[in-house]
Design an enzyme around this catalytic site. Structure first.
Site, mmCIF file in Angstrom:
data_model
loop_
_atom_site.group_PDB
_atom_site.id
_atom_site.type_symbol
_atom_site.label_atom_id
_atom_site.label_comp_id
_atom_site.label_asym_id
_atom_site.label_seq_id
_atom_site.Cartn_x
_atom_site.Cartn_y
_atom_site.Cartn_z
ATOM 1 N N GLU A 82 0.820 -1.224 0.000
ATOM 2 C CA GLU A 82 0.000 0.000 0.000
ATOM 3 C C GLU A 82 0.852 1.272 0.000
ATOM 4 O O GLU A 82 0.538 2.237 -0.684
ATOM 5 C CB GLU A 82 -0.919 -0.003 1.231
ATOM 6 C CG GLU A 82 -1.941 1.116 1.170
ATOM 7 C CD GLU A 82 -2.565 1.413 2.524
ATOM 8 O OE1 GLU A 82 -3.280 2.409 2.608
ATOM 9 O OE2 GLU A 82 -2.320 0.662 3.480
ATOM 10 N N ASP A 83 1.930 1.279 0.782
ATOM 11 C CA ASP A 83 2.670 2.525 1.013
ATOM 12 C C ASP A 83 3.961 2.680 0.211
ATOM 13 O O ASP A 83 4.598 3.717 0.280
ATOM 14 C CB ASP A 83 3.020 2.649 2.517
ATOM 15 C CG ASP A 83 1.765 2.816 3.368
ATOM 16 O OD1 ASP A 83 0.718 3.155 2.797
ATOM 17 O OD2 ASP A 83 1.841 2.597 4.588
#
Length: 753
Positions: free
Chosen positions: A92-93
């Site tokens: 996600e990051d």
């Protein structure tokens, strides 16, 4: 929150020490030792999150380490889950993809990370429809691999433990959604310790003053409590020693949140919460004796020493709870005259009680039974997911009903055992057996006695369902159905009946949009639904289709002042040429939080909103659902008209709003309040001649408080009085209750909501 201030060298040592602590805990567990892959996952995540920091100033990698530690040491998961927890934010990051995870760590870990990425950002997004979608994803991934949701629980627990660094409105939102969904989910998965901590942490941020007060009272009463416990436990310990048992006995203190809930719902002070603690006996099962038999032997020994409560013995061994919980509970009369609960568990039962389904993997005996229990629940969840209801709040409420219900056990005439939520009716039984039985149910027989289909059931009832082919499903059935499965199936059936009207209503609505050249998007639709006080598009189309409402009323602006300004603004933007249409789209799509009426500044939800209520200025309104008054713990919600609506933090509606409309929640502070507000008071006591005259005289004359409503009933020697009075704040209510309690015969005086 302590200021984070470490040099790069100290920080590096600290991160390595935290990881070493995680590894040490894993090595001390019963899992197969796969240190190499955990080490690689840590190095990979550390490199991926390099340079990134949390809001507190700490390096980001400390968060995945903490989540992995909770998953390993508090839930009891193994190396696969530890690796997935360490990597859960990488996709996600950072620039890494699921394929990269699979290449480095294999398909199993990659699938769990993918499941966690799908439901990232918490279960709840910024908009209600997105929340429902995210929740669906969570539950679908859960049915593929339960470890996804267990790691998600660990992630939420760590976020709650570090919530102090967030802004107040974020704290309300996160604490609200935790209490509304995550704590019930932990309960349903059998994660008792995590459920309790999530509830306590949510309570701490929602009601800080109450949390500190109750915690202080617990500390003050510790010495006296310990003395009573020792007097009670001493004979029990002697008896258990004489039986030659290897055991552990301890007092389990009720959580701060549970104590507050009891005080709040029963309107009693802390001193009257008598079941502050329970005794827990955890034994190692001797060879040649079954767990069940050992539990009953201990039960007999205890009841030889103390008198048991006839209605408060709970056998969760013969009938385990749906979350796998097993134990034998007995409530005994203590030496001080108060009832004390004793929980009898084997070592295996205790671990399952604390760690839920995660612990089942450790114990191979009975695994099939427990897994089938989990599968039964997941099947019910899939039933709910199959219902394409467009209302997010309705979806979450249905699900919550299934998560956090106290259960009862009933039997069919053939002896089949059914587990249902408390308050379930004959109709719930019909639907749980088969949808067709539910649709045609006309009545039932409970313990061979004829009863209506709305009859509430008790544990142990034998239930027979009676049907008729002429019976058709009715909308009012929703009012007495308790199980999520039944509600979902009834909703599906009703939709079939309503479909022709819904299609006709959609046609009317679409024609209206075309004829008036109106641009429609989610923001506009939300406001139209609000104007007609309907929950969903389907409900709007149904009412249009059956002639209950007319869409032309919307143009006639037969609504509130706020709605009038909304209509004129929407339609002014929505008519005519392309440029105007583009401008309308941009303006309306950007509207996360409703704007206030023209000329008024938009509310900044990141700042504390100052509440003013006096002759010159009034910048908020009190919600009708909970009627808070100055002095209550409250929060602000920005409604569709862009105005701040103030709810009590204890209000059930506020719980839903926090969980569903996070961006509209605002922290509040009272400034100047000059006015009188309605408060409801409940008075109970021993009836005597003239007591009503004394009560009214005390309130209206001595205290100079206006009475707006009074209802008094007396049955034999006891009276109950419900009062509605106008007061300035909570201090006035406290003073009123204090003075009323001095009247001869009055036993109780409390504010009720």
């Amino acid at each position: 929150m302590q200021e984070y201030n470490l040099t790069p060298e100290e920080e590096e040592r600290y991160v390595e020490a935290q990881f070493r602590d995680l590894l040490d805990g894993y090595l001390a567990s019963n899992h197969r030792k796969k240190v190499d892959i955990i080490e690689r996952a840590f190095r990979f995540a550390k490199e991926a999150h390099k340079g990134v920091r949390r809001r507190s100033g700490e390096p980001y990698i400390l968060h995945p380490i903490a989540v992995a530690k909770i998953a390993s040491q508090e839930i009891g998961l193994g190396s696969t889950s530890i690796c997935a927890a360490l990597l859960h934010d990488v996709v996600e990051d950072t620039e890494y993809r699921v394929e990269d995870i699979e290449q480095h760590f294999g398909r199993k870990i990659a699938r769990i990370v993918e499941g966690l990425t799908k439901i990232s950002g918490g279960i709840f997004g910024d908009k209600a429809s997105a929340q429902a979608e995210n929740f669906r994803k969570l539950l679908l991934t859960m049915s593929e691999d339960i470890r996804v949701v267990l790691i998600k629980m660990a992630d939420r627990l760590h976020n709650m433990r570090t919530l102090g660094s967030m802004a107040p409105n974020k704290q309300y939102k996160i604490a609200g959604e935790t209490l509304y969904i995550y704590a019930p989910l932990a309960h349903r998965l059998g994660l008792f310790a995590i459920k309790t901590e999530l509830e306590d942490l949510s309570f701490k941020y929602e009601h800080p003053a109450e949390y500190d007060r109750i915690s202080g009272l617990i500390r003050q009463s510790e010495a006296g409590r310990e003395m009573v416990y020792n007097d009670f436990a001493s004979p029990i310990l002697k008896r258990l020693d004489a039986m030659g048992l290897s055991y552990e006995a301890k007092a389990r203190l009720k959580s701060v949140y549970s104590i507050w809930r009891k005080m709040d719902t029963k309107h009693i002070p802390f001193e009257e919460v008598y079941d502050l603690y329970a005794m827990r006996i955890i034994f190692d099962t001797p060879e040649g004796v079954s767990e069940k038999e050992m539990c009953y032997r201990i039960y007999v020994a205890l009841t030889d020493l103390y008198r048991p409560h006839p209605e408060r013995t709970r056998d969760w061994i013969a009938n385990p709870k749906a979350n796998g919980y097993q134990a034998l509970h007995v409530t005994l009369m203590g030496p001080d005259g108060n009832w004390i609960e004793v929980q009898i568990r084997s070592r295996r039962m205790d671990e399952i009680a604390e760690k839920g389904f995660a612990a089942h993997w450790k114990y191979k005996i009975g695994e099939h039974e427990e897994e089938s229990e989990l599968n039964v629940w997941l099947k019910t969840i899939k039933d709910i997911l199959d219902d394409p209801t467009p209302s997010a709040i309705d979806f979450l409420d249905t699900l919550k009903l299934n998560l956090f219900a106290t259960e009862i056990v009933v039997f069919t005439p053939k002896g089949e055992l059914l587990t249902l939520p408390a308050g379930a009716t004959v109709l719930d039984v019909a639907f749980s057996l088969h949808s067709e039985l539910g649709m045609h149910c006309i009545a039932g027989k409970v313990n061979h006695k004829l009863v209506p289909l709305s009859q509430k059931l008790n544990s142990g009832d034998q239930v027979e369902v009676l049907t008729s082919q002429s019976q058709k499903p009715k909308e009012e059935w929703m009012n007495f159905l308790m199980s999520a499965k039944a509600k979902t199936r009834l909703r599906k059936e009703l939709r079939k009946v309503q479909q022709p009207y819904i299609e006709k209503g959609k046609e009317i609505f679409d024609d209206f949009l075309v004829q008036n050249d109106i641009i429609l998007n989610n923001s506009v639709m939300t406001k139209i639904l609000g104007t007609y006080h309907v929950q969903s598009r389907e409900e709007l189309f149904l009412k249009l289709g059956n002639g209950e409402i007319s869409i032309d009323d919307y143009l006639n602006v037969n609504t509130s002042r706020g709605a009038r300004s909304l209509v004129s603004r929407l339609f002014r933007l929505g008519f005519g040429g392309d440029k105007k249409a583009d401008r309308a789209r941009k303006l309306l799509a950007a509207a996360d939080v409703p704007e206030r009426e023209s000329g008024k500044a938009k509310i900044n939800t990141k700042e504390t909103y100052v509440l003013k209520f006096n002759e010159k200025e009034r910048n908020f309104s009190f919600a009708d659902c909970c009627r808070p008054i100055p002095g209550d713990e409250v929060m602000g919600f920005i409604n569709d008209d862009g105005e701040v609506e103030v709810h009590a933090l204890t209000c059930p509606r506020a719980q839903v709003l926090k969980a569903s409309f996070g961006p509209r929640i605002v922290a509040t502070r009272l400034d100047k309040v000059a006015g009188h507000f309605l408060a409801n008071i409940r008075i109970e006591g021993i009836d005597r001649h003239g007591i009503l005259q004394e009560l009214t005289g005390m309130i209206s004359t001595a205290l100079n408080i206006d009475i707006r409503r009074l209802n008094i009933e007396a049955e034999k020697e006891v009276f109950n009085c419900d009062l509605g009075v106008l007061v300035s704040d909570t201090l006035a209510v406290e003073e009123l209750c204090k003075r009323v309690l001095k009247i001869q015969g009055v036993r109780k005086a409390d504010r009720v909501r």
